[in-house]
Design an enzyme around this catalytic site. Sequence first.
Site, PDB file in Angstrom:
ATOM      1  N   LYS A 189       0.817  -1.211   0.000  1.00  0.00           N
ATOM      2  CA  LYS A 189       0.000   0.000   0.000  1.00  0.00           C
ATOM      3  C   LYS A 189       0.856   1.268   0.000  1.00  0.00           C
ATOM      4  O   LYS A 189       0.435   2.306  -0.486  1.00  0.00           O
ATOM      5  CB  LYS A 189      -0.916   0.042   1.229  1.00  0.00           C
ATOM      6  CG  LYS A 189      -1.818  -1.168   1.431  1.00  0.00           C
ATOM      7  CD  LYS A 189      -2.948  -1.230   0.431  1.00  0.00           C
ATOM      8  CE  LYS A 189      -4.097  -2.122   0.847  1.00  0.00           C
ATOM      9  NZ  LYS A 189      -3.795  -3.520   1.038  1.00  0.00           N
TER      10      LYS A 189
HETATM   11  C1  LIG Z   1      -4.449  -4.658   0.714  1.00  0.00           C
HETATM   12  C2  LIG Z   1      -3.674  -5.924   0.689  1.00  0.00           C
HETATM   13  C3  LIG Z   1      -3.970  -6.959  -0.207  1.00  0.00           C
HETATM   14  C4  LIG Z   1      -5.152  -6.881  -1.151  1.00  0.00           C
HETATM   15  O1  LIG Z   1      -4.987  -5.903  -2.133  1.00  0.00           O
HETATM   16  P1  LIG Z   1      -6.263  -5.328  -2.927  1.00  0.00           P
HETATM   17  O2  LIG Z   1      -5.743  -4.224  -3.754  1.00  0.00           O
HETATM   18  O3  LIG Z   1      -7.226  -4.892  -1.880  1.00  0.00           O
HETATM   19  O4  LIG Z   1      -6.785  -6.472  -3.729  1.00  0.00           O
HETATM   20  C5  LIG Z   1      -3.158  -8.063  -0.221  1.00  0.00           C
HETATM   21  N1  LIG Z   1      -2.115  -8.179   0.632  1.00  0.00           N
HETATM   22  C6  LIG Z   1      -1.800  -7.224   1.513  1.00  0.00           C
HETATM   23  C7  LIG Z   1      -0.651  -7.429   2.428  1.00  0.00           C
HETATM   24  C8  LIG Z   1      -2.558  -6.051   1.564  1.00  0.00           C
HETATM   25  O5  LIG Z   1      -2.234  -5.091   2.448  1.00  0.00           O
END
Ligand SMILES: *Cc1c(COP(=O)(O)O)cnc(C)c1O
Length: 465
Positions: A107
Amino acid sequence: MKYVSTRGSAPEKTFSEALLTGLADDGGLYVPDEWPSLKGSGSGDYLETAFEVMNLFTAGSLNQVTLKKIIDEAYESFDVQGVVPLIELDEQLFLMELFHGPTLAFKDIALQLLGGLFDYELNDRGEHLTIVGATSGDTGSAAIEACKDRENLDIVILHPSDRVSEVQRRQMTTVDSFNVHNVAIEGTFDDCQDLVKAMFNDLEYRNKLKLGAVNSINWARVMAQIVYYVVAAERLGSHEQPVIFSVPTGNFGNVFAGHAARNCGLNIPKLLVASNKNDILTQFFTSAQMKIDEVIPTLSPSMDIQISSNLERFIFELFERDGKKVKNLLEKFRTDGNVKVDSDIEAKFSNSWAAYSFDDEEVIKCISSESERSGVILDPHSAIGVLAARSHRDKQIDPEIPIVSLATAHPAKFPKAVERALGKCPPLPDRLADLHERPEFFTRLPNDLEIVKDHVISCSRIDEK
Ligand SMILES: *Cc1c(COP(=O)(O)O)cnc(C)c1O
């Protein structure tokens, strides 16, 4: 470059307007009115490729010097060369590590950029935003890290109480800044996301507080994530090089960015949607049907989601950009908890997507076997990506095409699962070593829209401007 809403009735926006608006006025999500074409062939240098890609999407809103500066600053905080290392796990199987930013999950890649973009736009306009966001664990800390201490922002983050890991919670709640506000909601992530959407859908409230979005309903997040798909192809050869990506999926933001990269000309024969036991997306891609179920808590909490908001952007494409049809389908899904798309629609995605789902036992086994095989320690989310990649490979479909599995979190962020698999866990990086001693700041609230709305008003400094 113009942006249109997936529900067809909100006004078009420029990139900057879509950035500050988040959710469209008609409840839809913004997408580019047409997909630009990737040009040239970069060398796989992250900053150069980031500029080339994002320049296409921000054209007409940001000048190139500004964009370059925002990109350079965003990725300075990554503590590894090349921002996203690509390592070989096995023959034609690669892992791209997206978790070397300040909060140890992918993120950061989008949110570090978003922080800089908000700051630039708000300074430029002399405006203030009240950011509200929902988190299944990782968006919250990444958004807080990107927005803390910024005069022109207040940030309120809702997380589902007791449903995020302790490291995840502490990364949010130990940030002591005048503009940071954490709320533990007595509910699930889907409840938190619904509260946020409801605040955005109350136009009077939203305009009064000047709400801004950090969830992947914000187009700028998806845009920032397109970059590493392009970088991976470049590092493996070129934009023409076919590459399959395996993507641990929750809200469908990450894998939709891969689809967007494909729409811009990248040669991605298949995207693999990798889910935990909250497998509504696996159902959709294997049977063209979705049925809402209870959220099951798993070892990969950032993917414990039933209602994946970004699927709307994909459905918009499937319905040939007919916003009315999108709206009808999604409203039916919300009222019936169940939808199926027709076989002519299914035919549009059945060859270019595959989907797999795995349970916690399989995740634990995978962390342990990958560690034995190559010494690489996976977190439980990244393990689901690798499981999907290996399942796909085992089927002998496209054996000569490389698969890049996206690693979305650092193993130290999920120590309990990693310890269960290996008997030990790598330590947190030095800058987070005292995380468990720091004081926490948060408010606990019921899953009640009016109470949450009042709380957000009390956090916002909008009237001081
Ligand atoms: C947010 C997240 C996901 C999922 O990603 P999306 O974009 O919501 O599909 C997978 N793994 C981790 C560690 C995340 O923080």
